[in-house]
Structures are given as C-alpha cells and as structure tokens.
Design a protein around this motif. Sequence first.
Motif, short mmCIF file in Angstrom:
data_model
loop_
_atom_site.label_atom_id
_atom_site.label_comp_id
_atom_site.label_asym_id
_atom_site.label_seq_id
_atom_site.Cartn_x
_atom_site.Cartn_y
_atom_site.Cartn_z
N VAL A 1 39.48 31.26 43.24
CA VAL A 1 40.74 31.56 42.28
C VAL A 1 41.54 32.48 43.50
CG1 VAL A 1 41.26 32.99 40.36
CG2 VAL A 1 39.62 31.57 40.22
N PHE A 2 40.69 33.40 44.30
CA PHE A 2 41.66 34.17 44.96
C PHE A 2 42.27 33.40 46.18
CE2 PHE A 2 38.31 37.67 43.35
CZ PHE A 2 39.31 38.12 42.36
N ALA A 3 41.87 32.38 46.36
CA ALA A 3 42.56 31.56 47.56
C ALA A 3 43.67 30.95 47.18
CB ALA A 3 41.38 30.46 47.92
N VAL A 4 43.99 30.85 45.92
CA VAL A 4 45.35 30.48 45.32
C VAL A 4 46.52 31.30 44.66
CG1 VAL A 4 44.31 28.12 45.09
CG2 VAL A 4 44.45 29.55 43.19
N VAL A 5 46.14 32.71 45.18
CA VAL A 5 46.81 33.68 44.54
C VAL A 5 48.36 33.51 45.05
CG1 VAL A 5 47.29 36.34 44.53
CG2 VAL A 5 45.19 35.19 44.08
N ALA A 6 48.74 33.02 46.38
CA ALA A 6 50.04 33.00 46.80
C ALA A 6 50.68 32.03 45.89
CB ALA A 6 49.94 32.96 48.27
N GLU A 7 50.04 30.94 46.03
CA GLU A 7 50.60 29.54 45.25
C GLU A 7 50.93 29.92 43.94
OE1 GLU A 7 49.42 25.20 44.52
OE2 GLU A 7 47.76 26.14 45.74
N GLU A 8 50.05 30.49 43.19
CA GLU A 8 50.04 31.23 41.80
C GLU A 8 51.39 32.17 41.85
OE1 GLU A 8 48.56 31.31 37.60
OE2 GLU A 8 47.87 30.10 39.34
N GLN A 9 51.58 32.96 42.50
CA GLN A 9 52.44 33.73 42.58
C GLN A 9 53.92 32.94 42.42
OE1 GLN A 9 51.36 36.48 45.55
NE2 GLN A 9 50.53 37.75 43.95
N ALA A 10 53.90 32.06 43.40
CA ALA A 10 55.02 31.41 43.79
C ALA A 10 55.53 30.50 42.57
CB ALA A 10 55.02 30.31 44.98
N GLN A 11 54.55 29.73 41.73
CA GLN A 11 54.76 29.13 40.63
C GLN A 11 55.18 30.09 39.59
OE1 GLN A 11 55.19 26.21 40.48
NE2 GLN A 11 55.11 25.38 38.17
N VAL A 12 54.66 31.22 39.47
CA VAL A 12 55.12 32.13 38.17
C VAL A 12 56.52 32.41 38.57
CG1 VAL A 12 54.61 34.37 37.42
CG2 VAL A 12 52.71 32.75 37.65
N ALA A 13 56.89 32.70 39.73
CA ALA A 13 58.31 32.97 40.09
C ALA A 13 59.23 31.98 39.84
CB ALA A 13 58.42 33.35 41.71
N ALA A 14 59.03 30.59 40.11
CA ALA A 14 59.65 29.57 39.85
C ALA A 14 59.84 29.48 38.28
CB ALA A 14 59.09 28.17 40.35
N LEU A 15 58.97 29.61 37.40
CA LEU A 15 58.70 29.29 36.01
C LEU A 15 59.48 30.55 35.41
CD1 LEU A 15 55.12 28.09 35.38
CD2 LEU A 15 57.11 26.74 35.00
N ALA A 16 59.74 31.65 35.94
CA ALA A 16 60.33 32.77 35.54
C ALA A 16 61.70 32.32 35.61
CB ALA A 16 59.84 34.20 36.05
N ALA A 17 61.94 31.96 36.78
CA ALA A 17 63.55 31.74 37.23
C ALA A 17 64.08 30.64 36.12
CB ALA A 17 63.66 31.14 38.67
N GLU A 18 63.10 29.83 35.81
CA GLU A 18 63.71 28.67 34.83
C GLU A 18 63.74 29.29 33.56
OE1 GLU A 18 61.09 25.40 35.47
OE2 GLU A 18 61.49 25.09 37.28
N GLY A 19 63.35 30.53 33.20
CA GLY A 19 63.24 31.05 31.87
C GLY A 19 61.85 30.51 31.02
N ARG A 20 60.92 29.95 31.64
CA ARG A 20 59.67 29.32 31.00
C ARG A 20 58.53 30.30 30.83
NH1 ARG A 20 58.94 23.80 34.03
NH2 ARG A 20 57.09 23.65 32.55
N VAL A 21 58.44 31.52 31.70
CA VAL A 21 57.60 32.48 31.44
C VAL A 21 58.13 33.71 31.65
CG1 VAL A 21 55.50 30.95 32.10
CG2 VAL A 21 56.73 32.55 33.64
N GLY A 22 57.56 34.86 30.85
CA GLY A 22 58.01 36.33 30.85
C GLY A 22 56.96 36.98 31.54
N THR A 23 56.29 37.98 30.81
CA THR A 23 55.38 38.88 31.24
C THR A 23 54.04 38.28 31.43
OG1 THR A 23 54.73 39.63 29.24
CG2 THR A 23 56.58 41.09 30.70
N ILE A 24 53.27 38.65 32.39
CA ILE A 24 51.87 38.47 32.41
C ILE A 24 50.86 39.42 32.50
CG2 ILE A 24 50.27 36.79 33.89
CD1 ILE A 24 52.52 34.70 34.70
N GLN A 25 49.75 39.57 31.76
CA GLN A 25 49.16 40.59 31.75
C GLN A 25 47.69 40.18 31.98
OE1 GLN A 25 50.24 43.97 31.10
NE2 GLN A 25 52.28 43.05 31.07
N LEU A 26 46.91 40.84 32.77
CA LEU A 26 45.66 40.35 33.27
C LEU A 26 44.56 41.38 32.87
CD1 LEU A 26 43.71 38.47 34.96
CD2 LEU A 26 44.42 39.94 36.95
N SER A 27 43.42 41.02 32.10
CA SER A 27 42.39 41.97 31.84
C SER A 27 41.00 41.53 32.85
CB SER A 27 42.08 42.01 30.33
OG SER A 27 40.74 42.49 30.43
N MET A 28 41.07 42.04 34.04
CA MET A 28 40.01 41.54 34.90
C MET A 28 38.53 41.74 34.23
SD MET A 28 41.12 40.31 37.43
CE MET A 28 39.72 40.14 38.54
#
Length: 81
Positions: free
Chosen positions: A19-46
């Motif tokens: 999971v940790f190995a794809v963090v940068a890829e995850e962040q890039a996809q989240v940014a793209a989806l946010a720019a498209e207005g498809r996602v907002g806030t993301i909260q994580l409970s480790m």
Amino acid sequence: MAAFVVVATFKEGTVMDEVFAVVAEEQAQVAALAAEGRVGTIQLSMARGTVFIETFADDADDATATVETLPMAKWWDLDVF
C-alpha cells in the motif's frame, strides 16, 4: 450531482508495505479527481484501517466507480453512503 461518502476498509491480509509503495500514485490520482470535482475531502483512520472519501457523483454506482480508479482501491472493501 450528489455528495456521497465512500467508506473504504482495508481487506484482511493486506500487506501495508505494498500500500505504501503506491502513495505517490494515489496522491496524483486524488489530485486529478479533485480537479475534476469528483472527490472532496479524504479522512484516514490508521487505527481502524478506514478511509472516508467524499465523492460527488450522479449515483452510488458512479461514486463507487470513481473510488475504484484509485490505486489503493484493490485493497479496499467499499461501502457507499
């Protein structure tokens, strides 16, 4: 569009190093989806291994499809609210 909360929980047996190995890829996809207005806030409970994703979509199926574009989605069980 409507707002949904997608609750993602890590599947049993998930190897967190993978999971940790794809963090940068995850962040890039989240940014793209946010720019498209498809996602907002993301909260994580480790402590609970749970991710709460604010998603904007036409329906629950569309919200699920949006979250499934995230690299980490393969390790998640999803519930849509």
